[in-house]
Design an enzyme around this catalytic site. Structure first.
Site, PDB file in Angstrom:
ATOM      1  N   VAL A   1       0.835  -1.197   0.000  1.00 47.21           N
ATOM      2  CA  VAL A   1       0.000   0.000   0.000  1.00 47.21           C
ATOM      3  C   VAL A   1       0.882   1.263   0.000  1.00 47.21           C
ATOM      4  O   VAL A   1       1.946   1.279   0.630  1.00 47.21           O
ATOM      5  CB  VAL A   1      -0.978  -0.021   1.217  1.00 47.21           C
ATOM      6  CG1 VAL A   1      -0.225   0.016   2.541  1.00 47.21           C
ATOM      7  CG2 VAL A   1      -1.980   1.114   1.137  1.00 47.21           C
ATOM      8  N   ASP A   2       0.452   2.237  -0.758  1.00 49.70           N
ATOM      9  CA  ASP A   2       1.142   3.535  -0.871  1.00 49.70           C
ATOM     10  C   ASP A   2       2.469   3.496  -1.625  1.00 49.70           C
ATOM     11  O   ASP A   2       3.175   4.496  -1.662  1.00 49.70           O
ATOM     12  CB  ASP A   2       1.393   4.171   0.512  1.00 49.70           C
ATOM     13  CG  ASP A   2       0.127   4.789   1.074  1.00 49.70           C
ATOM     14  OD1 ASP A   2      -0.844   4.956   0.307  1.00 49.70           O
ATOM     15  OD2 ASP A   2       0.102   5.096   2.282  1.00 49.70           O
TER      16      ASP A   2
ATOM     17  N   GLY B   1       2.649   3.229  -4.731  1.00 51.50           N
ATOM     18  CA  GLY B   1       2.459   3.958  -5.992  1.00 51.50           C
ATOM     19  C   GLY B   1       1.800   3.197  -7.121  1.00 51.50           C
ATOM     20  O   GLY B   1       1.900   3.588  -8.279  1.00 51.50           O
ATOM     21  N   LYS B   2       1.067   2.121  -6.784  1.00 56.48           N
ATOM     22  CA  LYS B   2       0.418   1.305  -7.820  1.00 56.48           C
ATOM     23  C   LYS B   2      -0.582   2.126  -8.647  1.00 56.48           C
ATOM     24  O   LYS B   2      -0.555   2.098  -9.870  1.00 56.48           O
ATOM     25  CB  LYS B   2      -0.331   0.114  -7.176  1.00 56.48           C
ATOM     26  CG  LYS B   2       0.560  -0.814  -6.380  1.00 56.48           C
ATOM     27  CD  LYS B   2      -0.230  -1.959  -5.774  1.00 56.48           C
ATOM     28  CE  LYS B   2      -1.176  -1.553  -4.653  1.00 56.48           C
ATOM     29  NZ  LYS B   2      -0.501  -0.970  -3.488  1.00 56.48           N
TER      30      LYS B   2
ATOM     31  N   ILE C   1      -8.902   2.917 -29.817  1.00 60.24           N
ATOM     32  CA  ILE C   1      -9.573   2.745 -28.528  1.00 60.24           C
ATOM     33  C   ILE C   1      -8.542   2.232 -27.549  1.00 60.24           C
ATOM     34  O   ILE C   1      -7.871   1.237 -27.808  1.00 60.24           O
ATOM     35  CB  ILE C   1     -10.715   1.706 -28.615  1.00 60.24           C
ATOM     36  CG1 ILE C   1     -11.754   2.137 -29.642  1.00 60.24           C
ATOM     37  CG2 ILE C   1     -11.351   1.497 -27.250  1.00 60.24           C
ATOM     38  CD1 ILE C   1     -12.840   1.110 -29.861  1.00 60.24           C
TER      39      ILE C   1
ATOM     40  N   HIS D   1      -3.942  -7.212  -4.570  1.00 57.57           N
ATOM     41  CA  HIS D   1      -4.145  -8.651  -4.429  1.00 57.57           C
ATOM     42  C   HIS D   1      -5.553  -9.100  -4.774  1.00 57.57           C
ATOM     43  O   HIS D   1      -5.747 -10.165  -5.317  1.00 57.57           O
ATOM     44  CB  HIS D   1      -3.948  -9.088  -2.969  1.00 57.57           C
ATOM     45  CG  HIS D   1      -2.563  -8.890  -2.472  1.00 57.57           C
ATOM     46  ND1 HIS D   1      -1.620  -8.141  -3.125  1.00 57.57           N
ATOM     47  CD2 HIS D   1      -1.965  -9.355  -1.352  1.00 57.57           C
ATOM     48  CE1 HIS D   1      -0.503  -8.157  -2.424  1.00 57.57           C
ATOM     49  NE2 HIS D   1      -0.687  -8.887  -1.349  1.00 57.57           N
TER      50      HIS D   1
ATOM     51  N   ASN E   1       9.927   2.285  -7.645  1.00 57.01           N
ATOM     52  CA  ASN E   1       9.212   3.554  -7.848  1.00 57.01           C
ATOM     53  C   ASN E   1       9.719   4.667  -6.925  1.00 57.01           C
ATOM     54  O   ASN E   1      10.393   4.415  -5.941  1.00 57.01           O
ATOM     55  CB  ASN E   1       7.716   3.288  -7.614  1.00 57.01           C
ATOM     56  CG  ASN E   1       6.850   4.457  -8.026  1.00 57.01           C
ATOM     57  OD1 ASN E   1       7.189   5.182  -8.963  1.00 57.01           O
ATOM     58  ND2 ASN E   1       5.738   4.661  -7.337  1.00 57.01           N
ATOM     59  N   LYS E   2       9.324   5.874  -7.276  1.00 57.73           N
ATOM     60  CA  LYS E   2       9.609   7.099  -6.509  1.00 57.73           C
ATOM     61  C   LYS E   2      11.075   7.492  -6.551  1.00 57.73           C
ATOM     62  O   LYS E   2      11.617   8.026  -5.578  1.00 57.73           O
ATOM     63  CB  LYS E   2       9.128   6.968  -5.043  1.00 57.73           C
ATOM     64  CG  LYS E   2       7.657   6.524  -4.906  1.00 57.73           C
ATOM     65  CD  LYS E   2       7.076   6.869  -3.553  1.00 57.73           C
ATOM     66  CE  LYS E   2       5.698   6.228  -3.385  1.00 57.73           C
ATOM     67  NZ  LYS E   2       5.008   6.574  -2.157  1.00 57.73           N
TER      68      LYS E   2
HETATM   69  P1  GDP Z   1      -0.962   2.645  -3.929  1.00 50.88           P
HETATM   70  O1  GDP Z   1      -1.579   2.511  -2.579  1.00 50.88           O
HETATM   71  O2  GDP Z   1       0.159   1.678  -4.110  1.00 50.88           O
HETATM   72  O3  GDP Z   1      -1.924   2.626  -5.058  1.00 50.88           O
HETATM   73  O4  GDP Z   1      -0.219   4.083  -3.926  1.00 50.88           O
HETATM   74  P2  GDP Z   1      -0.679   5.462  -4.594  1.00 50.88           P
HETATM   75  O5  GDP Z   1      -0.536   5.421  -6.048  1.00 50.88           O
HETATM   76  O6  GDP Z   1      -1.980   5.848  -4.025  1.00 50.88           O
HETATM   77  O7  GDP Z   1       0.465   6.421  -4.052  1.00 50.88           O
HETATM   78  C1  GDP Z   1       0.654   6.685  -2.683  1.00 50.88           C
HETATM   79  C2  GDP Z   1       1.261   8.048  -2.516  1.00 50.88           C
HETATM   80  O8  GDP Z   1       2.557   8.088  -3.092  1.00 50.88           O
HETATM   81  C3  GDP Z   1       0.456   9.162  -3.190  1.00 50.88           C
HETATM   82  O9  GDP Z   1       0.499  10.300  -2.378  1.00 50.88           O
HETATM   83  C4  GDP Z   1       1.225   9.391  -4.491  1.00 50.88           C
HETATM   84  O10 GDP Z   1       1.079  10.697  -4.960  1.00 50.88           O
HETATM   85  C5  GDP Z   1       2.644   9.114  -4.056  1.00 50.88           C
HETATM   86  N1  GDP Z   1       3.470   8.657  -5.153  1.00 50.88           N
HETATM   87  C6  GDP Z   1       3.225   7.605  -5.982  1.00 50.88           C
HETATM   88  N2  GDP Z   1       4.227   7.461  -6.866  1.00 50.88           N
HETATM   89  C7  GDP Z   1       5.117   8.426  -6.601  1.00 50.88           C
HETATM   90  C8  GDP Z   1       6.379   8.796  -7.173  1.00 50.88           C
HETATM   91  O11 GDP Z   1       6.900   8.196  -8.122  1.00 50.88           O
HETATM   92  N3  GDP Z   1       7.023   9.858  -6.604  1.00 50.88           N
HETATM   93  C9  GDP Z   1       6.511  10.540  -5.546  1.00 50.88           C
HETATM   94  N4  GDP Z   1       7.221  11.554  -5.070  1.00 50.88           N
HETATM   95  N5  GDP Z   1       5.333  10.223  -4.993  1.00 50.88           N
HETATM   96  C10 GDP Z   1       4.639   9.182  -5.511  1.00 50.88           C
END
Ligand code: GDP
Length: 361
Positions: free
Chosen positions: A21-22, A24-25, A45, A88, A138-139
């Site tokens: 979770v969080d 970045g999926k 499309i 999941h 990621n990130k």
């Molecule tokens: P999920 O729970 O895996 O779907 O995660 P989210 O896509 O909701 O991302 C969680 C948080 O991380 C959000 O606040 C996003 O904006 C942030 N985030 C996701 N990817 C990146 C990235 O590549 N860089 C940064 N700085 N923040 C990211």
């Protein structure tokens, strides 16, 4: 053979996104969709029900600046189909006897945080279902001192970073590679891999800035078309699929969002699926697909009726009796009533097998 003939032979690989979770999926999937939309050719499309397709032309365009770094490859798959809902739960519904409807997975790992409980869980279920995957580290934009170059390939942005920033990235990647090793996987940065059958590719990306997305798509396309060709060979026969989700749609009753992984599904077809009470044999009243994109940012688009869909596809089926079906059930097209009865048996066996396996897990 011309490339268009080959394109007709292979379907799009079905790709799922998993991870903690969080990490970045959702952001990653949004970025991939956004990139595709921004580059899309008129008329193509790209949106399905519960899934999005990135056409081969878009992947080729994005991969163009990579020619210096990556060996040239020609796309013979028509594109990539991404399941829109990460995680999941939806992945579990994509079961298919002996494995998964998903052909490939992206395991998203926050490079700053490294492996977390759901990262291990995701690897475990991918292993159980024998779904090959790559790691999206990621990130990368959060690495201290990182200078973002929006939407650029990772390899181009990386070369423009200061040596100490590059060094930090390597250390963080090594944490991921080390964790993979402990779990029994060899892994490496994608551009350093010689044999992709033995090594899991790690692609550094930023879902926020778009850096690394070109490589992510190029590596996905390259790996799937090279190593999964047999699986992606598509037959122009009756459709096979899985029920992703059932939902109540006002005026239409319970409709089924399904992923078709083989064959062709047509309006009027006899379909066989299953529920907890027994098989469901019914006839497709209509097939709904999102209208082609006109406006880029409309998240919820209207659906329109289509006469047929060809694998791989995400489509909404309107038919009587779907309220008796269950998510995760297989769905097959039958040529006639007799075949429907045979398929009903097969469907129930599969549901039974799924139930037994689920109880064990
Ligand atoms: P999920 O729970 O895996 O779907 O995660 P989210 O896509 O909701 O991302 C969680 C948080 O991380 C959000 O606040 C996003 O904006 C942030 N985030 C996701 N990817 C990146 C990235 O590549 N860089 C940064 N700085 N923040 C990211």
């Amino acid at each position: 053979m011309s490339s268009s003939q080959q394109q007709r032979k292979l379907r799009q690989p079905i790709v799922v996104v998993l991870g903690h979770v969080d990490h970045g999926k959702t952001t990653l999937l949004d970025k991939i969709r956004g990139t595709t939309v921004a580059l899309k050719e008129p008329g193509a499309i790209t949106q399905h029900v519960g899934a999005s397709v990135v056409p081969a032309s878009v992947i080729e365009k994005l991969a163009e600046p990579l020619k210096k770094f990556l060996p040239r490859f020609k796309l013979i798959i028509p594109g990539l189909l991404f399941i829109d809902t990460p995680g999941h739960e939806v992945f579990s519904n994509l079961r298919r006897r002996g494995g998964s409807v998903a052909d490939f997975a992206i395991l998203v790992v926050d490079i700053m945080e490294g492996f977390q409980p759901q990262t291990y869980e995701a690897i475990e279920i991918l292993r159980q279902r024998r779904v090959p995957f790559l790691v999206a580290a990621n990130k990368i934009d959060r690495i201290p001192g990182w200078k973002p170059h929006p939407d650029q390939p990772f390899l181009i942005s990386y070369r423009m970073q200061k040596p100490e920033v590059q060094q930090r990235l390597e250390e963080l990647l090594w944490n991921i590679i080390g964790e993979m090793y402990k779990l029994g996987f060899r892994a490496d940065r994608f551009d350093r891999i010689k044999d992709f059958t033995k090594t899991v590719a790690v692609v550094p990306v930023s879902a926020k800035t778009g850096e690394g997305i070109p490589e992510l798509l190029a590596v996905l396309a390259g790996l799937t078309q090279q190593y999964l060709q047999k699986r992606l060979m598509y037959a122009e026969g009756p459709a096979k699929g899985v029920v992703l989700e059932l939902r109540e749609q006002p005026g239409l009753g319970v409709v089924a969002d399904v992923i078709i992984y083989d064959g062709i599904l047509r309006k009027g077809d006899i379909i066989v699926t299953g529920g907890l009470e027994g098989p469901v044999i019914t006839r497709v009243r209509s097939l709904l697909m999102p209208k082609p994109l006109v406006e880029i940012r409309t998240a919820k688009r209207e659906l329109e009726s289509v006469d047929e869909v060809v694998a791989a596809a995400g489509v909404r089926i309107v038919a009587p009796e779907l309220e008796k079906a269950v998510a995760g059930a297989p769905i097959f097209v039958a040529r006639d009533e007799e075949e429907a009865k045979e398929l009903a048996k097969k469907v129930m066996e599969e549901i039974e097998a799924i139930r037994i396996r689920t109880d064990k897990e």
